[in-house]
Design a protein around this motif. Sequence first.
Motif, PDB file in Angstrom:
ATOM      1  N   PRO A 155      -2.229 -31.651  35.308  1.00 15.09           N
ATOM      2  CA  PRO A 155      -2.391 -33.178  35.083  1.00 15.09           C
ATOM      3  C   PRO A 155      -2.000 -33.667  33.797  1.00 15.09           C
ATOM      4  O   PRO A 155      -2.343 -32.942  32.718  1.00 15.09           O
ATOM      5  N   GLY A 156      -0.973 -34.359  33.745  1.00 16.77           N
ATOM      6  CA  GLY A 156      -0.618 -35.161  32.507  1.00 16.77           C
ATOM      7  C   GLY A 156       0.395 -34.156  31.756  1.00 16.77           C
ATOM      8  O   GLY A 156       0.747 -34.558  30.846  1.00 16.77           O
ATOM      9  N   ASP A 157       0.752 -32.931  32.246  1.00 18.98           N
ATOM     10  CA  ASP A 157       1.512 -31.913  31.558  1.00 18.98           C
ATOM     11  C   ASP A 157       3.095 -32.347  31.932  1.00 18.98           C
ATOM     12  O   ASP A 157       3.355 -32.153  32.804  1.00 18.98           O
ATOM     13  N   PRO A 158       3.590 -32.721  30.663  1.00 19.59           N
ATOM     14  CA  PRO A 158       5.208 -33.099  31.046  1.00 19.59           C
ATOM     15  C   PRO A 158       5.985 -31.937  31.512  1.00 19.59           C
ATOM     16  O   PRO A 158       7.184 -32.044  32.188  1.00 19.59           O
ATOM     17  N   ALA A 159       5.579 -30.649  31.239  1.00 18.96           N
ATOM     18  CA  ALA A 159       6.176 -29.482  31.863  1.00 18.96           C
ATOM     19  C   ALA A 159       6.271 -29.165  33.352  1.00 18.96           C
ATOM     20  O   ALA A 159       6.665 -28.225  33.863  1.00 18.96           O
ATOM     21  N   ALA A 160       5.374 -29.935  34.033  1.00 18.17           N
ATOM     22  CA  ALA A 160       5.049 -29.894  35.557  1.00 18.17           C
ATOM     23  C   ALA A 160       6.368 -29.822  36.266  1.00 18.17           C
ATOM     24  O   ALA A 160       6.601 -28.941  37.267  1.00 18.17           O
ATOM     25  N   GLY A 161       7.101 -30.671  35.788  1.00 23.88           N
ATOM     26  CA  GLY A 161       8.539 -30.691  36.510  1.00 23.88           C
ATOM     27  C   GLY A 161       9.378 -29.231  36.583  1.00 23.88           C
ATOM     28  O   GLY A 161       9.921 -28.845  37.463  1.00 23.88           O
ATOM     29  N   ASP A 162       9.256 -28.822  35.317  1.00 18.75           N
ATOM     30  CA  ASP A 162       9.681 -27.412  34.963  1.00 18.75           C
ATOM     31  C   ASP A 162       9.135 -26.471  36.063  1.00 18.75           C
ATOM     32  O   ASP A 162       9.958 -25.407  36.351  1.00 18.75           O
ATOM     33  N   VAL A 163       7.771 -26.467  36.009  1.00 22.89           N
ATOM     34  CA  VAL A 163       7.032 -25.654  36.720  1.00 22.89           C
ATOM     35  C   VAL A 163       7.550 -25.691  38.141  1.00 22.89           C
ATOM     36  O   VAL A 163       7.647 -24.574  39.070  1.00 22.89           O
ATOM     37  N   ILE A 164       7.427 -26.869  38.823  1.00 20.73           N
ATOM     38  CA  ILE A 164       8.038 -27.115  40.176  1.00 20.73           C
ATOM     39  C   ILE A 164       9.418 -26.189  40.385  1.00 20.73           C
ATOM     40  O   ILE A 164       9.517 -25.733  41.243  1.00 20.73           O
ATOM     41  N   GLN A 165      10.142 -26.628  39.462  1.00 18.62           N
ATOM     42  CA  GLN A 165      11.495 -25.912  39.609  1.00 18.62           C
ATOM     43  C   GLN A 165      11.468 -24.390  39.576  1.00 18.62           C
ATOM     44  O   GLN A 165      12.011 -23.779  40.440  1.00 18.62           O
ATOM     45  N   GLN A 166      10.697 -23.846  38.609  1.00 20.53           N
ATOM     46  CA  GLN A 166      10.211 -22.523  38.519  1.00 20.53           C
ATOM     47  C   GLN A 166       9.745 -21.925  39.897  1.00 20.53           C
ATOM     48  O   GLN A 166      10.022 -20.835  40.446  1.00 20.53           O
ATOM     49  N   ALA A 167       8.886 -22.579  40.753  1.00 28.37           N
ATOM     50  CA  ALA A 167       8.027 -22.374  41.768  1.00 28.37           C
ATOM     51  C   ALA A 167       9.266 -22.274  42.921  1.00 28.37           C
ATOM     52  O   ALA A 167       9.277 -21.160  43.760  1.00 28.37           O
ATOM     53  N   ASN A 168       9.953 -23.312  42.970  1.00 29.07           N
ATOM     54  CA  ASN A 168      11.056 -23.494  43.895  1.00 29.07           C
ATOM     55  C   ASN A 168      12.116 -21.951  44.008  1.00 29.07           C
ATOM     56  O   ASN A 168      12.389 -21.729  44.715  1.00 29.07           O
ATOM     57  N   ALA A 169      12.566 -21.810  42.570  1.00 28.30           N
ATOM     58  CA  ALA A 169      13.413 -20.721  42.352  1.00 28.30           C
ATOM     59  C   ALA A 169      12.518 -19.409  42.701  1.00 28.30           C
ATOM     60  O   ALA A 169      13.372 -18.553  43.518  1.00 28.30           O
ATOM     61  N   LYS A 170      11.529 -19.197  42.527  1.00 21.71           N
ATOM     62  CA  LYS A 170      10.574 -18.068  42.878  1.00 21.71           C
ATOM     63  C   LYS A 170      10.578 -18.053  44.352  1.00 21.71           C
ATOM     64  O   LYS A 170      10.795 -16.849  44.826  1.00 21.71           O
ATOM     65  N   ILE A 171      10.184 -19.152  44.852  1.00 24.13           N
ATOM     66  CA  ILE A 171       9.880 -19.151  46.466  1.00 24.13           C
ATOM     67  C   ILE A 171      11.320 -18.615  47.084  1.00 24.13           C
ATOM     68  O   ILE A 171      11.392 -17.762  47.861  1.00 24.13           O
ATOM     69  N   TRP A 172      12.471 -19.153  46.567  1.00 23.56           N
ATOM     70  CA  TRP A 172      13.773 -18.675  47.076  1.00 23.56           C
ATOM     71  C   TRP A 172      14.013 -17.186  46.823  1.00 23.56           C
ATOM     72  O   TRP A 172      14.654 -16.538  47.594  1.00 23.56           O
ATOM     73  N   GLU A 173      13.657 -16.758  45.627  1.00 28.83           N
ATOM     74  CA  GLU A 173      13.926 -15.456  45.144  1.00 28.83           C
ATOM     75  C   GLU A 173      13.193 -14.583  46.254  1.00 28.83           C
ATOM     76  O   GLU A 173      13.524 -13.472  46.647  1.00 28.83           O
ATOM     77  N   LYS A 174      11.988 -14.855  46.598  1.00 33.29           N
ATOM     78  CA  LYS A 174      11.137 -14.101  47.395  1.00 33.29           C
ATOM     79  C   LYS A 174      11.274 -14.371  49.063  1.00 33.29           C
ATOM     80  O   LYS A 174      10.349 -13.852  49.601  1.00 33.29           O
ATOM     81  N   ARG A 175      12.156 -15.229  49.360  1.00 37.50           N
ATOM     82  CA  ARG A 175      12.322 -15.547  50.791  1.00 37.50           C
ATOM     83  C   ARG A 175      12.234 -14.432  51.579  1.00 37.50           C
ATOM     84  O   ARG A 175      11.902 -14.464  52.653  1.00 37.50           O
ATOM     85  N   GLY A 176      12.946 -13.227  51.298  1.00 34.46           N
ATOM     86  CA  GLY A 176      12.684 -12.195  51.991  1.00 34.46           C
ATOM     87  C   GLY A 176      11.281 -11.503  52.271  1.00 34.46           C
ATOM     88  O   GLY A 176      11.179 -10.837  53.267  1.00 34.46           O
ATOM     89  N   ASP A 177      10.307 -11.783  51.526  1.00 33.90           N
ATOM     90  CA  ASP A 177       8.975 -11.486  51.598  1.00 33.90           C
ATOM     91  C   ASP A 177       8.116 -12.303  52.733  1.00 33.90           C
ATOM     92  O   ASP A 177       7.311 -11.824  53.256  1.00 33.90           O
TER      93      ASP A 177
END
Length: 181
Positions: free
Chosen positions: A34-56
């Motif tokens: 909450p209130g963390d301006p880096a939340a958008g970056d974490v969302i992008q990182q999560a999406n990238a990680k989900i894509w990276e691990k899609r084979g799992d």
Amino acid sequence: MNQHRTDDSADSAIVGLLTECQLPLRLYIRALLPGDPAAGDVIQQANAKIWEKRGDFEPGTHFKAWAMAIARFEVLNHRKRQARDARLHFSSELEETVAAELAEVNDDLAERQAALRECMQSLKPASRELLMRRYASQQPLAEFASQVGRSVGGVKVTLHRLRTALAECIERRLVATGETE
């Protein structure tokens, strides 16, 4: 050639599932940060990680739960980086509590978002524009009120009435489509 087609088909399925769970994923991460301006970056990182691990990911299992677990680890990684910077952070117990409560939240966000879009269209153009301008703006309310040529109290009352009308409209639409209990 068939393997390539199968991979493309599986990737397309993952893109569809990932697109479908973007709103809950964003809300989940923003609730944990909450209130963390880096939340958008974490969302992008999560999406990238989900894509990276899609084979799992195992088709037929719960994609959203799988994606949220990955997102949670990305939030934890972000918290570790923050801890190195000596910032305030949640205890792991609090994060687990918030994560558990969010997992139990009714999963009708997509339907609510669609209803909101429809209800926004039913507003008068001036009201819709006022809402859009206010919530797209980062300005303090007094500055916004001055910009639209109204008093702060008048803007507050109008926004309250519009939010109430939208909330009632959304509930009516969800009841009409059988999305609520």
